[in-house]
Design a protein around this motif. Structure first.
Motif, PDB file in Angstrom:
ATOM      1  N   ASP A  12      -9.369  -2.489  42.452  1.00 44.43           N
ATOM      2  CA  ASP A  12      -9.557  -3.948  42.217  1.00 44.43           C
ATOM      3  C   ASP A  12      -8.141  -4.104  42.669  1.00 44.43           C
ATOM      4  O   ASP A  12      -7.797  -4.512  41.904  1.00 44.43           O
ATOM      5  N   PRO A  13      -7.955  -4.107  44.056  1.00 50.37           N
ATOM      6  CA  PRO A  13      -6.302  -5.115  44.867  1.00 50.37           C
ATOM      7  C   PRO A  13      -6.425  -6.657  44.222  1.00 50.37           C
ATOM      8  O   PRO A  13      -4.884  -7.014  43.964  1.00 50.37           O
ATOM      9  N   ASN A  14      -7.137  -7.497  43.728  1.00 51.52           N
ATOM     10  CA  ASN A  14      -6.712  -8.699  43.092  1.00 51.52           C
ATOM     11  C   ASN A  14      -6.441  -8.815  41.424  1.00 51.52           C
ATOM     12  O   ASN A  14      -6.164  -9.710  40.746  1.00 51.52           O
ATOM     13  N   ASN A  15      -6.440  -7.402  41.127  1.00 57.59           N
ATOM     14  CA  ASN A  15      -6.191  -7.647  39.638  1.00 57.59           C
ATOM     15  C   ASN A  15      -4.974  -6.868  39.354  1.00 57.59           C
ATOM     16  O   ASN A  15      -4.939  -5.718  38.707  1.00 57.59           O
ATOM     17  N   VAL A  16      -3.468  -7.893  39.184  1.00 59.43           N
ATOM     18  CA  VAL A  16      -2.593  -7.522  38.771  1.00 59.43           C
ATOM     19  C   VAL A  16      -2.255  -7.355  37.763  1.00 59.43           C
ATOM     20  O   VAL A  16      -2.728  -8.302  36.413  1.00 59.43           O
ATOM     21  N   THR A  17      -2.358  -6.143  36.720  1.00 63.80           N
ATOM     22  CA  THR A  17      -2.322  -5.757  35.730  1.00 63.80           C
ATOM     23  C   THR A  17      -1.002  -6.092  34.525  1.00 63.80           C
ATOM     24  O   THR A  17      -1.224  -6.818  33.557  1.00 63.80           O
ATOM     25  N   LYS A  18      -0.249  -6.374  35.005  1.00 64.04           N
ATOM     26  CA  LYS A  18       1.129  -6.323  34.601  1.00 64.04           C
ATOM     27  C   LYS A  18       2.013  -6.881  35.459  1.00 64.04           C
ATOM     28  O   LYS A  18       2.351  -6.524  36.481  1.00 64.04           O
ATOM     29  N   THR A  19       3.063  -7.978  35.260  1.00 62.30           N
ATOM     30  CA  THR A  19       3.923  -8.412  36.201  1.00 62.30           C
ATOM     31  C   THR A  19       5.556  -8.218  35.029  1.00 62.30           C
ATOM     32  O   THR A  19       5.335  -8.542  33.744  1.00 62.30           O
ATOM     33  N   ILE A  20       6.176  -7.582  35.388  1.00 58.90           N
ATOM     34  CA  ILE A  20       7.827  -7.066  34.884  1.00 58.90           C
ATOM     35  C   ILE A  20       8.578  -8.134  36.223  1.00 58.90           C
ATOM     36  O   ILE A  20       8.771  -7.709  37.052  1.00 58.90           O
ATOM     37  N   GLN A  21       9.682  -9.089  35.373  1.00 58.22           N
ATOM     38  CA  GLN A  21      10.264 -10.145  36.555  1.00 58.22           C
ATOM     39  C   GLN A  21      12.030  -9.820  35.960  1.00 58.22           C
ATOM     40  O   GLN A  21      12.058  -9.906  34.854  1.00 58.22           O
ATOM     41  N   HIS A  22      12.657  -9.759  36.626  1.00 61.38           N
ATOM     42  CA  HIS A  22      14.719  -9.707  35.654  1.00 61.38           C
ATOM     43  C   HIS A  22      15.081  -9.787  37.498  1.00 61.38           C
ATOM     44  O   HIS A  22      14.840 -10.097  38.870  1.00 61.38           O
ATOM     45  N   SER A  23      16.458 -10.167  37.319  1.00 62.05           N
ATOM     46  CA  SER A  23      17.504 -10.681  38.428  1.00 62.05           C
ATOM     47  C   SER A  23      17.952  -9.392  38.777  1.00 62.05           C
ATOM     48  O   SER A  23      18.743  -8.372  37.601  1.00 62.05           O
ATOM     49  N   ASP A  60       5.357  -0.133  29.001  1.00 65.86           N
ATOM     50  CA  ASP A  60       4.478   0.553  28.299  1.00 65.86           C
ATOM     51  C   ASP A  60       3.078   0.778  28.135  1.00 65.86           C
ATOM     52  O   ASP A  60       2.323   1.017  27.253  1.00 65.86           O
ATOM     53  N   GLY A  61       2.375   0.124  29.395  1.00 65.22           N
ATOM     54  CA  GLY A  61       0.629  -0.164  29.218  1.00 65.22           C
ATOM     55  C   GLY A  61       0.206  -0.922  28.410  1.00 65.22           C
ATOM     56  O   GLY A  61      -1.194  -0.466  28.140  1.00 65.22           O
ATOM     57  N   LYS A  62       0.626  -1.535  28.097  1.00 63.37           N
ATOM     58  CA  LYS A  62       0.581  -2.690  27.193  1.00 63.37           C
ATOM     59  C   LYS A  62       0.546  -4.303  27.885  1.00 63.37           C
ATOM     60  O   LYS A  62       0.929  -4.440  28.788  1.00 63.37           O
ATOM     61  N   ASP A  63      -1.111  -5.156  27.433  1.00 56.52           N
ATOM     62  CA  ASP A  63      -0.905  -6.323  27.961  1.00 56.52           C
ATOM     63  C   ASP A  63      -0.267  -7.427  27.080  1.00 56.52           C
ATOM     64  O   ASP A  63       0.722  -6.861  26.135  1.00 56.52           O
ATOM     65  N   LEU A  64      -0.061  -8.419  27.387  1.00 55.72           N
ATOM     66  CA  LEU A  64       1.037 -10.074  26.917  1.00 55.72           C
ATOM     67  C   LEU A  64       0.439  -9.705  25.666  1.00 55.72           C
ATOM     68  O   LEU A  64       1.039 -10.004  23.812  1.00 55.72           O
ATOM     69  N   ASP A  65      -0.799  -9.540  24.921  1.00 54.52           N
ATOM     70  CA  ASP A  65      -1.269  -9.517  23.564  1.00 54.52           C
ATOM     71  C   ASP A  65      -0.831  -8.205  22.430  1.00 54.52           C
ATOM     72  O   ASP A  65      -1.229  -7.428  21.431  1.00 54.52           O
ATOM     73  N   GLY A  66      -0.672  -7.105  23.088  1.00 53.38           N
ATOM     74  CA  GLY A  66       0.199  -5.535  23.336  1.00 53.38           C
ATOM     75  C   GLY A  66      -1.117  -4.708  22.936  1.00 53.38           C
ATOM     76  O   GLY A  66      -0.946  -3.692  22.259  1.00 53.38           O
ATOM     77  N   LEU A  67      -2.347  -5.194  23.849  1.00 54.17           N
ATOM     78  CA  LEU A  67      -3.325  -3.815  23.728  1.00 54.17           C
ATOM     79  C   LEU A  67      -3.019  -3.077  25.156  1.00 54.17           C
ATOM     80  O   LEU A  67      -2.845  -3.173  26.265  1.00 54.17           O
ATOM     81  N   ILE A  68      -3.326  -1.811  24.652  1.00 54.20           N
ATOM     82  CA  ILE A  68      -3.208  -0.816  25.910  1.00 54.20           C
ATOM     83  C   ILE A  68      -3.847  -1.199  26.480  1.00 54.20           C
ATOM     84  O   ILE A  68      -5.433  -1.614  26.592  1.00 54.20           O
ATOM     85  N   PHE A  69      -3.751  -1.164  28.005  1.00 49.43           N
ATOM     86  CA  PHE A  69      -4.906  -1.037  29.054  1.00 49.43           C
ATOM     87  C   PHE A  69      -5.908  -0.351  29.027  1.00 49.43           C
ATOM     88  O   PHE A  69      -5.612   1.385  28.822  1.00 49.43           O
ATOM     89  N   VAL A 119      10.195  -9.097  41.431  1.00 45.50           N
ATOM     90  CA  VAL A 119       8.933  -9.077  40.673  1.00 45.50           C
ATOM     91  C   VAL A 119       8.233  -7.661  40.658  1.00 45.50           C
ATOM     92  O   VAL A 119       8.253  -7.417  41.650  1.00 45.50           O
ATOM     93  N   ILE A 120       8.212  -6.685  39.776  1.00 52.06           N
ATOM     94  CA  ILE A 120       7.106  -5.464  39.780  1.00 52.06           C
ATOM     95  C   ILE A 120       5.619  -5.753  39.625  1.00 52.06           C
ATOM     96  O   ILE A 120       5.668  -5.878  38.406  1.00 52.06           O
ATOM     97  N   ASN A 121       4.714  -5.098  40.162  1.00 54.79           N
ATOM     98  CA  ASN A 121       3.427  -5.413  39.481  1.00 54.79           C
ATOM     99  C   ASN A 121       3.125  -4.019  39.473  1.00 54.79           C
ATOM    100  O   ASN A 121       3.041  -3.673  39.930  1.00 54.79           O
ATOM    101  N   PHE A 122       2.431  -4.234  38.830  1.00 53.51           N
ATOM    102  CA  PHE A 122       0.868  -2.700  38.029  1.00 53.51           C
ATOM    103  C   PHE A 122      -0.247  -3.322  38.306  1.00 53.51           C
ATOM    104  O   PHE A 122      -0.728  -3.936  37.548  1.00 53.51           O
ATOM    105  N   THR A 123      -0.865  -2.831  39.647  1.00 48.37           N
ATOM    106  CA  THR A 123      -2.140  -3.275  39.762  1.00 48.37           C
ATOM    107  C   THR A 123      -3.339  -2.078  40.430  1.00 48.37           C
ATOM    108  O   THR A 123      -3.342  -1.059  39.957  1.00 48.37           O
ATOM    109  N   ASP A 124      -4.306  -3.092  39.282  1.00 45.75           N
ATOM    110  CA  ASP A 124      -5.592  -1.624  39.476  1.00 45.75           C
ATOM    111  C   ASP A 124      -5.671  -0.997  41.270  1.00 45.75           C
ATOM    112  O   ASP A 124      -5.944  -2.095  41.137  1.00 45.75           O
TER     113      ASP A 124
END
Length: 846
Positions: A676-687, A699-708, A668-673
């Motif tokens: 605000d350490p409690n605000n996990v902005t983006k999560t990428i998961q894989h094996s 790509d700097g975007k959320d699940l709705d495709g909006l740029i953070f 699990v790779i997290n990109f956190t503000d």
């Protein structure tokens, strides 16, 4: 002079006339002793009469000079009664280097140097040029001045403008063969203007030039201040590649308060200053809103800075110059942030200046392949967001820091910083706002400082593949705990202070004299080629070869790089030392020989596991385990590699994360503000499989495709093998940034009454041209109406404005006359496809 004497000399031998009077090497006089023709010591020929070439007929009887070829045929004549010059061949002018060939008559100056000669075909070669007598020395011959209606005895009238065209003075029109009395006859065609041969002063030559001309300055000292005055011209010495000529061709402002050379009128790269010595002014060269090319110059002994650059439109290129012994900075860039085509300082020697070698405040530029030594303050000093690039520079023996970063974040790469007070310093700067310092330092040698090698604050972005050696105090000192040090050699920093190699910071995959915990660190002699003579390349058997982070790129190392990057300043460069890998299994032969000294390296491969533990040979090599004994360690994540520390998703830029595991796991790779350490902005998961470099792209975007929102984001990785073994790693921070922005959103008035037909003007500023959405939300937070939907707007000094009246009623109720809800409505301005927005409350009442 009598005909029979001259002809006899010319027939029998090469005649040489060399007088001590430097103004005249050879003269023809009339019976009244008036000079009618003259070769001067600069190789110019002036005469009262006309000049004709390709002559076949000659006067039968005349007084003067006549030259015969070996067959006793006349091939040249200069008449003393008329001043006419006739030759059988052609004139060859501006021959800067004369080597006589087939010569019949040679003219030399008092130093014995040839300045003119006739050959056996009647060709006349001149170091200078030929023209008519110029009594007042203004650059226009008397015969032309009379023809133009000027005074042959008035020096100043050459600089006037007879036809009033406002652009070309009389001298310019003469030199370019246009008519100074005809406003419709403009100068055209490019020429070479020789100073002082054709024009006596450099500034007068500039004033008389047109775009595309070349001004060639002979050796000598010219006490002038010059201004290129927007001219796209080349100003050069007679040989800009000869250091002796450059040193002898001097423009001296004579210690005035003026600049020696000024570029203040939008000059571009077609304005060229080449091969001159510039001295004695306030600034040697000043560029204000200009982008000239300055090359092969000596810029020295000026009262302030050698070169001063200011203005966002200034993009000068300073190439192969010696900028020395100035009473201020060698080069000073002041709030110079062009959006493209950055200013460049390349291949320059910047030394012995009273202040800094290079000083940069609020500027962006490139410094490459420069020598910056013995300056009284810093070698290079950055302040106020000077995000520049310094590459492959030699920075030595400066009295303060080699490079000082105050509120600035330059890229420092491939530099040798030796013998300064501090190698590199970095701290924040508080001026009208706080400027953070986050330099990126790669592939640098920082050695033998009299204090610390590096002294940095915690915001530093990266210290990667550096050799930090032999500094008197700390090798690397940090004001608070810092951990972004990788692939470095930190050795023999010999202070008695605790933690003298690394203070208040940690490192990974580094060779450190102190025993400092960290993944992949080693603690043995790095084995330099010769540190006493500052050669910090690795010896062929150095333990630092192929010992860096397995996830770091080694593609620039020779011979395939041995499958892994070297530690130290030359890792991932063409100067790296490499180990061979005969069987191509990704494991260096030297490592295999270390554990199986009697075996052929081809005998063992990456996938075998002779010791029967959880790790094959490739994983044991990558993680520095012993492949001949059972290794019992928990899951481990090697240091991640970030492709960039800053990216702009609006330009389709991304950030790539690379990493490696020692065993198979779910990641699990997290990109956190960062704020605000409690605000996990983006999560990428894989094996992820063990021993293989893994990649993840954001790509700097959320699940709705909006740029953070543009912020700093901390990157972290966690891995779990499913059997209760887990590992985490926090490698650093990436900045998401873009040009878009909304400021100064206001509603005027802030309170309206619908029944009074009142309306509010919504005003805001945008940082760049963009599409916007302007919406109104009711007191319950429900979208009430959209005033602008994806409307195109251009950035302007004046605010954008939208008018809204609550009397318009409710959009979803066509029968409503006024709004049904009173209270605070909210105005929202945002960009399509982005989370960037601004909001402002507006009181609405019925």
């Amino acid at each position: 002079m009598k005909k029979n004497i001259l002809t006899m000399i010319c027939l029998l031998s090469v005649a040489v006339f060399a007088y001590n009077n430097v103004q005249a090497s050879f003269v023809i006089r009339n019976d009244a002793n008036k000079i009618m023709a003259k070769f001067d010591s600069q190789g110019n020929l002036t005469a009262e009469g006309n000049f004709t070439q390709n002559n076949t007929t000659w006067p039968a009887n005349f007084e003067g000079f006549k030259l015969y070829d070996p067959n006793e045929s006349v091939i040249a004549a200069i008449e003393s009664d008329t001043g006419n010059v006739k030759i059988a061949g052609q004139f060859y002018t501006n021959q800067l280097s004369l080597t006589p060939s087939n010569e019949l008559f040679v003219i030399k100056d008092s130093n014995g140097s040839t300045v003119a000669y006739f050959d056996k075909w009647g060709d006349l070669y001149l170091k200078g040029d030929y023209g008519h007598t110029d009594t007042d020395g203004d650059g226009i011959p008397d015969v032309n001045e009379i023809d133009y209606g000027l005074d042959p005895n008035d020096y100043n009238d050459a600089d006037l403008n007879l036809d009033g065209d406002g652009q070309y003075n009389n001298l310019c029109e003469y030199l370019h063969s246009s008519n100074p009395n005809d406003i419709n006859d403009a100068p055209s065609g490019n020429i070479t203007i020789c100073v002082p041969h054709k024009v006596d002063k450099i500034q007068r030559a500039i004033d008389a030039s047109i775009d595309g001309d070349t001004i060639v300055v002979s050796e000598g000292t010219y006490y002038e201040n010059i201004d290129f005055d927007s001219k796209a011209i080349t100003l050069k010495s007679i040989d800009s590649n000869d250091p002796n000529v450059v040193a002898a061709t001097i423009i001296d402002a004579n210690n005035t308060s003026l600049d020696v050379v000024a570029f203040n009128n939008g000059e571009d790269a077609n304005s060229i200053l080449d091969g001159l010595t510039i001295r004695g002014g306030q600034y040697g060269v000043k560029c204000s809103g200009a982008s000239p090319l300055i090359k092969n110059c000596r810029i020295m002994m000026n009262n302030l800075d050698g070169v001063y650059v200011t203005g966002n439109s200034s993009r000068p290129n300073i190439v192969n110059c010696n900028i020395v012994n100035n009473s201020g900075n060698g080069v000073y860039l002041y709030y110079n942030k062009p959006s493209s085509n950055l200013p460049k300082v390349i291949d320059c020697n910047i030394s012995n200046n009273t202040s800094c070698g290079i000083r940069s405040e609020g500027s962006i530029f490139l410094i490459a392949n420069c020598t910056i030594i013995n300056n009284s303050s810093d070698g290079i000093w950055f302040r106020d967001e000077s995000t520049s690039t310094i590459t492959d520079c030699n920075i030595e023996n400066n009295n303060q820091a080699g490079i000082s970063c105050s509120g600035s974040s330059p890229l420092i790469q491939g530099c040798r910083i030796i013998g300064c007070r501090y190698g590199i310093t970095s701290d924040n700067y508080s001026g009208w706002k706080t400027f953070y310092s986050r330099p990126v330092i790669r592939n640098c040698v920082v050695a033998k400082s009299t204090y610390s090698g590096m002294s940095i604050n915690p915001q530093v972005a990266e210290v990667n593949n550096c050799t930090i050696y032999g500094n008197t105090q700390y090798g690397l000192y940090c004001s608070s705990n810092y951990s972004n040090v990788k692939n470095c050699i930190i050795w023999d920093n010999y202070s008695s202070l605790e933690g003298h190699n690394l203070y208040n910071c940690s490192a990974t995959y580094s060779c450190i004299e102190d025993v400092v915990s960290g993944n992949g660190n080693i603690y043995t002699d790095p084995m330099f080629v010769n540190s006493d003579s500052n050669d910090f390349h690795l010896w062929y058997s150095s333990p630092c070869i192929d010992a860096g982070d397995p996830c770091s790129s080694y593609s620039n190392e020779p011979n395939g790089g041995g499958g892994r990057i070297d530690m130290g300043a030359y890792g991932n460069t063409d100067e790296a030392a490499t180990s061979l890998d005969a069987d191509g299994d990704g494991i260096a032969d030297g490592w295999e020989h270390l554990y199986w000294p009697n075996d052929d390296p081809n005998q063992h491969n990456a996938n075998e596991n002779l010791d029967g533990d959880k790790f094959n040979n490739l994983v044991e090599y990558m993680f520095r385990y012993n492949p001949t004994e059972d290794t019992n360690v928990p899951i481990a994540v090697s240091r991640m590699f970030l492709s960039t520390n800053k990216f702009d998703p609006t330009k389709n830029e991304t950030v790539t994360v690379k990493y490696m595991l020692n065993m198979n796991a779910n990641v699990v790779i997290n990109f956190t503000d960062s704020g605000d350490p409690n605000n996990v902005t983006k999560t990428i998961q894989h094996s992820a499989a063990a021993g293989v470099i893994q990649t993840a792209i954001w790509d700097g975007k959320d699940l709705d495709g909006l740029i953070f929102e543009k912020k700093y984001y901390d990157v972290s990785i966690s891995a779990d093998d499913g059997d209760g073994n887990a590992a985490t790693y926090d490698p650093g921070t990436v900045q998401l940034d873009y040009d878009y922005g909304i400021t100064d959103l206001v509603c005027n008035p802030r309170r309206v009454i619908a029944t009074y037909n009142e309306f509010s003007t919504i005003s805001y500023n945008i940082a760049c041209d963009s599409n916007v959405i302007v919406s109104i939300y009711d007191p319950c937070g429900v979208l009430f109406t959209t005033l602008l939907n994806n409307a195109s707007q251009q950035q302007s000094q004046n605010p954008q404005q939208v008018i809204w009246s609550p009397r318009q009623g409710e959009p979803n109720n066509p029968n409503s006359k006024y709004i049904s809800k009173e209270g605070f409505y909210e105005v929202e301005v945002k960009f399509p496809g982005m989370r960037e927005k601004a909001r402002h409350k507006l009181g609405v009442y019925r």
